[in-house]
Structure formats: structure tokens, C-alpha cells
Design a protein around this motif. Structure first.
Motif, PDB file in Angstrom:
ATOM      1  N   ALA A  28       8.311  -3.177  66.243  1.00 45.96           N
ATOM      2  CA  ALA A  28       7.446  -4.071  67.014  1.00 45.96           C
ATOM      3  C   ALA A  28       6.059  -3.473  67.200  1.00 45.96           C
ATOM      4  N   GLU A  29       5.974  -2.162  67.320  1.00 47.27           N
ATOM      5  CA  GLU A  29       4.679  -1.498  67.482  1.00 47.27           C
ATOM      6  C   GLU A  29       3.837  -1.576  66.209  1.00 47.27           C
ATOM      7  N   LYS A  30       4.459  -1.792  65.074  1.00 45.46           N
ATOM      8  CA  LYS A  30       3.749  -1.893  63.791  1.00 45.46           C
ATOM      9  C   LYS A  30       3.281  -3.316  63.498  1.00 45.46           C
ATOM     10  N   CYS A  31       3.709  -4.278  64.301  1.00 49.67           N
ATOM     11  CA  CYS A  31       3.383  -5.678  64.064  1.00 49.67           C
ATOM     12  C   CYS A  31       1.992  -6.023  64.588  1.00 49.67           C
ATOM     13  N   SER A  32       1.281  -6.833  63.806  1.00 51.61           N
ATOM     14  CA  SER A  32       0.055  -7.435  64.317  1.00 51.61           C
ATOM     15  C   SER A  32       0.372  -8.906  64.576  1.00 51.61           C
TER      16      SER A  32
END
Length: 86
Positions: A28-32
Motif C-alpha cells: 500500500a505504501e508503494k501505491c500512488s
């Protein structure tokens, strides 16, 4: 470079919280996220850059009722459609 893009339609929680519950905190932290809201809909377009092709993630996306469409783009040309519920 592979990019996994999918569109979500949901309005119960905020997108960062939803994605963390759906995909896990690390991914989720890698999602834009690009979000659009109207009086009737709340839609987000989510991109995961440098997607590794994980079948587990692809299956999660395909089986989620809130996902409207999903595809993988690679090298500015080839596109693999995973899901299209439009």
C-alpha cells in the motif's frame, strides 16, 4: 518496467486505509492514488510501479468486488487486461 493499474469504486473508508487492508501495508505504501469524488461516486485510480507480476496480488485484485478494471502496462506499449467490469 511493469505498472499495475486498477480502478476502485468504494466510499466507506479513506483510500490509504482501504489499500492497507486490501493489499497489506508494505505494498500500500508503494501505491500512488488519484481519487475523484462526486455526489454519487468515489473512484480511485491506483498505480503500482515496478510491479513484480505477483499472481497473489493479481488474484486479490480480480476477486475484489470493488475493483472496476485492472491492467498491466509494460515498456510503453504492451498492455495485459486483467479485469474490465464496465
Amino acid at each position: 518496467m511493469k505498472i499495475l493499474t486498477f480502478t476502485l469504486k468504494y466510499s466507506e473508508t479513506r483510500w490509504p486505509e482501504y489499500l492497507e487492508n486490501f493489499l497489506g501495508k508494505e505494498l500500500a505504501e508503494k501505491c500512488s492514488v488519484e481519487s475523484h469524488a462526486t455526489a454519487k461516486t468515489h473512484i480511485a485510480k491506483v498505480n503500482i510501479l515496478n510491479f513484480n507480476g505477483s499472481k497473489q496480488i493479481i488474484n486479490k485484485i480480480k476477486n475484489n468486488k470493488d475493483v472496476e478494471s485492472a491492467y498491466i502496462a509494460e515498456n510503453r506499449g504492451s498492455v495485459e487486461v486483467l479485469l474490465n467490469r464496465d
